[in-house]
Write a protein that holds these residues in place. Sequence first.
Motif, PDB file in Angstrom:
ATOM      1  N   GLY A  69     -41.824 104.161 -19.295  1.00 51.60           N
ATOM      2  CA  GLY A  69     -40.651 104.477 -20.131  1.00 51.60           C
ATOM      3  C   GLY A  69     -40.261 103.332 -21.033  1.00 51.60           C
ATOM      4  O   GLY A  69     -39.123 103.284 -21.514  1.00 51.60           O
ATOM      5  N   TYR A  70     -41.188 102.423 -21.310  1.00 47.25           N
ATOM      6  CA  TYR A  70     -40.873 101.203 -22.075  1.00 47.25           C
ATOM      7  C   TYR A  70     -40.270 101.487 -23.456  1.00 47.25           C
ATOM      8  O   TYR A  70     -39.507 100.689 -23.993  1.00 47.25           O
ATOM      9  N   ASN A  71     -40.649 102.627 -24.066  1.00 48.19           N
ATOM     10  CA  ASN A  71     -40.199 102.906 -25.429  1.00 48.19           C
ATOM     11  C   ASN A  71     -38.950 103.785 -25.486  1.00 48.19           C
ATOM     12  O   ASN A  71     -38.553 104.239 -26.561  1.00 48.19           O
ATOM     13  N   LYS A  72     -38.322 104.021 -24.352  1.00 49.14           N
ATOM     14  CA  LYS A  72     -37.089 104.797 -24.330  1.00 49.14           C
ATOM     15  C   LYS A  72     -35.918 103.941 -24.804  1.00 49.14           C
ATOM     16  O   LYS A  72     -35.916 102.725 -24.635  1.00 49.14           O
ATOM     17  N   LYS A  73     -34.939 104.570 -25.354  1.00 52.86           N
ATOM     18  CA  LYS A  73     -33.767 103.861 -25.863  1.00 52.86           C
ATOM     19  C   LYS A  73     -33.050 103.124 -24.733  1.00 52.86           C
ATOM     20  O   LYS A  73     -32.803 103.683 -23.669  1.00 52.86           O
ATOM     21  N   GLY A  74     -32.774 101.867 -24.957  1.00 53.25           N
ATOM     22  CA  GLY A  74     -32.045 101.071 -23.974  1.00 53.25           C
ATOM     23  C   GLY A  74     -32.912 100.458 -22.896  1.00 53.25           C
ATOM     24  O   GLY A  74     -32.394  99.754 -22.015  1.00 53.25           O
ATOM     25  N   TYR A  75     -34.235 100.698 -22.966  1.00 56.47           N
ATOM     26  CA  TYR A  75     -35.120 100.197 -21.901  1.00 56.47           C
ATOM     27  C   TYR A  75     -35.166  98.672 -21.869  1.00 56.47           C
ATOM     28  O   TYR A  75     -35.086  98.067 -20.799  1.00 56.47           O
ATOM     29  N   VAL A  76     -35.278  98.044 -23.030  1.00 56.89           N
ATOM     30  CA  VAL A  76     -35.366  96.584 -23.090  1.00 56.89           C
ATOM     31  C   VAL A  76     -34.089  95.948 -22.548  1.00 56.89           C
ATOM     32  O   VAL A  76     -34.135  94.982 -21.784  1.00 56.89           O
ATOM     33  N   GLN A  77     -32.938  96.497 -22.941  1.00 54.41           N
ATOM     34  CA  GLN A  77     -31.666  95.978 -22.426  1.00 54.41           C
ATOM     35  C   GLN A  77     -31.586  96.139 -20.914  1.00 54.41           C
ATOM     36  O   GLN A  77     -31.074  95.252 -20.208  1.00 54.41           O
ATOM     37  N   LYS A  78     -32.128  97.260 -20.424  1.00 53.55           N
ATOM     38  CA  LYS A  78     -32.097  97.528 -18.991  1.00 53.55           C
ATOM     39  C   LYS A  78     -32.929  96.514 -18.213  1.00 53.55           C
ATOM     40  O   LYS A  78     -32.468  95.958 -17.202  1.00 53.55           O
ATOM     41  N   ILE A  79     -34.156  96.235 -18.676  1.00 51.70           N
ATOM     42  CA  ILE A  79     -35.001  95.302 -17.938  1.00 51.70           C
ATOM     43  C   ILE A  79     -34.520  93.858 -18.127  1.00 51.70           C
ATOM     44  O   ILE A  79     -34.741  93.010 -17.258  1.00 51.70           O
ATOM     45  N   PHE A  80     -33.867  93.584 -19.256  1.00 52.94           N
ATOM     46  CA  PHE A  80     -33.291  92.247 -19.438  1.00 52.94           C
ATOM     47  C   PHE A  80     -32.219  92.012 -18.377  1.00 52.94           C
ATOM     48  O   PHE A  80     -32.182  90.948 -17.740  1.00 52.94           O
ATOM     49  N   LYS A  81     -31.371  93.008 -18.186  1.00 52.38           N
ATOM     50  CA  LYS A  81     -30.311  92.888 -17.185  1.00 52.38           C
ATOM     51  C   LYS A  81     -30.888  92.836 -15.772  1.00 52.38           C
ATOM     52  O   LYS A  81     -30.410  92.078 -14.917  1.00 52.38           O
ATOM     53  N   LYS A  82     -31.957  93.601 -15.546  1.00 52.30           N
ATOM     54  CA  LYS A  82     -32.548  93.686 -14.210  1.00 52.30           C
ATOM     55  C   LYS A  82     -33.384  92.464 -13.856  1.00 52.30           C
ATOM     56  O   LYS A  82     -33.445  92.073 -12.685  1.00 52.30           O
ATOM     57  N   LEU A  83     -34.015  91.843 -14.860  1.00 49.63           N
ATOM     58  CA  LEU A  83     -34.954  90.759 -14.583  1.00 49.63           C
ATOM     59  C   LEU A  83     -34.455  89.382 -15.023  1.00 49.63           C
ATOM     60  O   LEU A  83     -34.472  88.435 -14.226  1.00 49.63           O
ATOM     61  N   ILE A  84     -34.027  89.267 -16.258  1.00 49.19           N
ATOM     62  CA  ILE A  84     -33.711  87.949 -16.800  1.00 49.19           C
ATOM     63  C   ILE A  84     -32.393  87.400 -16.271  1.00 49.19           C
ATOM     64  O   ILE A  84     -32.295  86.199 -15.955  1.00 49.19           O
ATOM     65  N   ILE A  85     -31.386  88.238 -16.153  1.00 50.38           N
ATOM     66  CA  ILE A  85     -30.104  87.734 -15.643  1.00 50.38           C
ATOM     67  C   ILE A  85     -30.236  87.265 -14.186  1.00 50.38           C
ATOM     68  O   ILE A  85     -29.812  86.148 -13.858  1.00 50.38           O
ATOM     69  N   PRO A  86     -30.861  88.059 -13.279  1.00 55.72           N
ATOM     70  CA  PRO A  86     -31.100  87.531 -11.923  1.00 55.72           C
ATOM     71  C   PRO A  86     -31.977  86.288 -11.931  1.00 55.72           C
ATOM     72  O   PRO A  86     -31.779  85.370 -11.135  1.00 55.72           O
ATOM     73  N   TYR A  87     -32.950  86.256 -12.854  1.00 59.36           N
ATOM     74  CA  TYR A  87     -33.802  85.066 -12.974  1.00 59.36           C
ATOM     75  C   TYR A  87     -32.957  83.833 -13.273  1.00 59.36           C
ATOM     76  O   TYR A  87     -33.121  82.782 -12.624  1.00 59.36           O
ATOM     77  N   SER A 117     -41.356  81.108  -7.049  1.00 56.83           N
ATOM     78  CA  SER A 117     -41.816  82.483  -7.263  1.00 56.83           C
ATOM     79  C   SER A 117     -41.069  83.213  -8.381  1.00 56.83           C
ATOM     80  O   SER A 117     -41.365  84.376  -8.662  1.00 56.83           O
ATOM     81  N   LEU A 118     -40.134  82.546  -9.048  1.00 57.65           N
ATOM     82  CA  LEU A 118     -39.353  83.212 -10.089  1.00 57.65           C
ATOM     83  C   LEU A 118     -40.183  83.500 -11.343  1.00 57.65           C
ATOM     84  O   LEU A 118     -39.738  84.245 -12.228  1.00 57.65           O
ATOM     85  N   TRP A 119     -41.384  82.932 -11.412  1.00 58.59           N
ATOM     86  CA  TRP A 119     -42.251  83.199 -12.569  1.00 58.59           C
ATOM     87  C   TRP A 119     -42.480  84.694 -12.765  1.00 58.59           C
ATOM     88  O   TRP A 119     -42.611  85.172 -13.910  1.00 58.59           O
ATOM     89  N   PHE A 120     -42.525  85.436 -11.664  1.00 59.32           N
ATOM     90  CA  PHE A 120     -42.837  86.867 -11.738  1.00 59.32           C
ATOM     91  C   PHE A 120     -41.804  87.625 -12.565  1.00 59.32           C
ATOM     92  O   PHE A 120     -42.153  88.531 -13.325  1.00 59.32           O
ATOM     93  N   LEU A 121     -40.530  87.254 -12.436  1.00 62.76           N
ATOM     94  CA  LEU A 121     -39.484  87.943 -13.177  1.00 62.76           C
ATOM     95  C   LEU A 121     -39.634  87.724 -14.675  1.00 62.76           C
ATOM     96  O   LEU A 121     -39.512  88.664 -15.469  1.00 62.76           O
ATOM     97  N   MET A 122     -39.897  86.472 -15.052  1.00 61.61           N
ATOM     98  CA  MET A 122     -40.062  86.174 -16.471  1.00 61.61           C
ATOM     99  C   MET A 122     -41.304  86.854 -17.034  1.00 61.61           C
ATOM    100  O   MET A 122     -41.270  87.459 -18.111  1.00 61.61           O
ATOM    101  N   SER A 123     -42.419  86.766 -16.312  1.00 64.06           N
ATOM    102  CA  SER A 123     -43.650  87.398 -16.776  1.00 64.06           C
ATOM    103  C   SER A 123     -43.499  88.910 -16.861  1.00 64.06           C
ATOM    104  O   SER A 123     -43.973  89.547 -17.820  1.00 64.06           O
ATOM    105  N   LEU A 124     -42.838  89.512 -15.891  1.00 70.06           N
ATOM    106  CA  LEU A 124     -42.649  90.961 -15.884  1.00 70.06           C
ATOM    107  C   LEU A 124     -41.865  91.411 -17.110  1.00 70.06           C
ATOM    108  O   LEU A 124     -42.149  92.464 -17.695  1.00 70.06           O
ATOM    109  N   PHE A 125     -40.888  90.620 -17.506  1.00 70.74           N
ATOM    110  CA  PHE A 125     -40.124  90.948 -18.710  1.00 70.74           C
ATOM    111  C   PHE A 125     -41.035  90.917 -19.941  1.00 70.74           C
ATOM    112  O   PHE A 125     -41.034  91.840 -20.757  1.00 70.74           O
ATOM    113  N   PHE A 126     -41.846  89.877 -20.064  1.00 73.50           N
ATOM    114  CA  PHE A 126     -42.749  89.765 -21.206  1.00 73.50           C
ATOM    115  C   PHE A 126     -43.809  90.864 -21.191  1.00 73.50           C
ATOM    116  O   PHE A 126     -44.181  91.385 -22.252  1.00 73.50           O
ATOM    117  N   TRP A 127     -44.322  91.215 -20.009  1.00 70.14           N
ATOM    118  CA  TRP A 127     -45.335  92.274 -19.934  1.00 70.14           C
ATOM    119  C   TRP A 127     -44.802  93.585 -20.484  1.00 70.14           C
ATOM    120  O   TRP A 127     -45.521  94.318 -21.176  1.00 70.14           O
TER     121      TRP A 127
END
Length: 348
Positions: A69-87, A117-127
Amino acid sequence: MTSVKMGDTVKNRESYFDNAKFILIILVVFGHVIRSFIDDNEFMLNVYKFVYTFHMPAFILISGFFAKGYNKKGYVQKIFKKLIIPYLIFQGIYSVYYFLVESESALAVNPLDPHWSLWFLMSLFFWNLFLFAYTKLDKRAAILVAIALGVGIGYVDSASNYLSVSRTFVFFPLFLVGFYLDKSHFKRLTGVKVRLASISMLMAVFAAYFFMDFDYEWLFGSKPYSQFGGVGMEDGLIRLGFYTLTFVLTFSFLSLIPKSRFFFTHWGTRTFYVYLLHGFIVRSFRNSEAFEWLKDYQSVTLIVLLSILLTFILSTNAVKTVTQPIIELKATNLRKFFKNREEKVQYR
């Protein structure tokens, strides 16, 4: 992830992935616990190498499968909140932990250099972001480009842990392959004949590791080739060899995952909690008397049991209730807890 109204096929499919994630997070914890014992124990070293060949790659592949669902509206904002903020939150917590508990000389907070192990969160966001570009290519071309860049990044000396650049490129092919897989692929993967072949493959590779001498840090994907000695064409070929081995073992492991629902299946939805929290306990364990006691026994069985126990504990509702505000930035479980207490008081 499951619903009561869903049919058996869908329930089993989702149970399969939750089962896979729970078993994999146990292996992640196990890998971090056993790391302290590999320097003077060849058997544990080979177990460590074996597990690291497929446990994070399998996690990454599954993450790619669920990124459709990467191209759905709001997806990038969602994963930013889910991954980068906890990171960012845990990057700060780890910095304070290292300073206070592990007595580092200075408090170093660098959001661009992932702790442990926090590298995974950053990499997952970029992937996830990479998909916007790679999906414009033909599937095969996209995978070939990803592999080529994964091999090529090793020749760039500046590509290391900073921004998790090296791991992001090295492991992206697994994420991309997972993205292109569908339910039918996993159905074929769990066939009886494939499972029998997978068992043979896993056993053969594990046995072969006792006759192979290589630096286990090749499996981390976090360093340029220059860190392993001279830089030449053979280094790229070695990485291609590890790609082949990783894909084979990853699919072999995933073929053995049970499809039915078990008592631990729902804990597969809590792997994010275990992943973020277990590091503090493992690192504290390494500095404790319990570590010295376990070191005397050098027992893989005890380490496995300890890893399972720790994973179970960190998957409980109690842990989720306490840590949900900093991990998911919400307090759903905490509100339920206080609401239930109020209802019990009123009932009395």
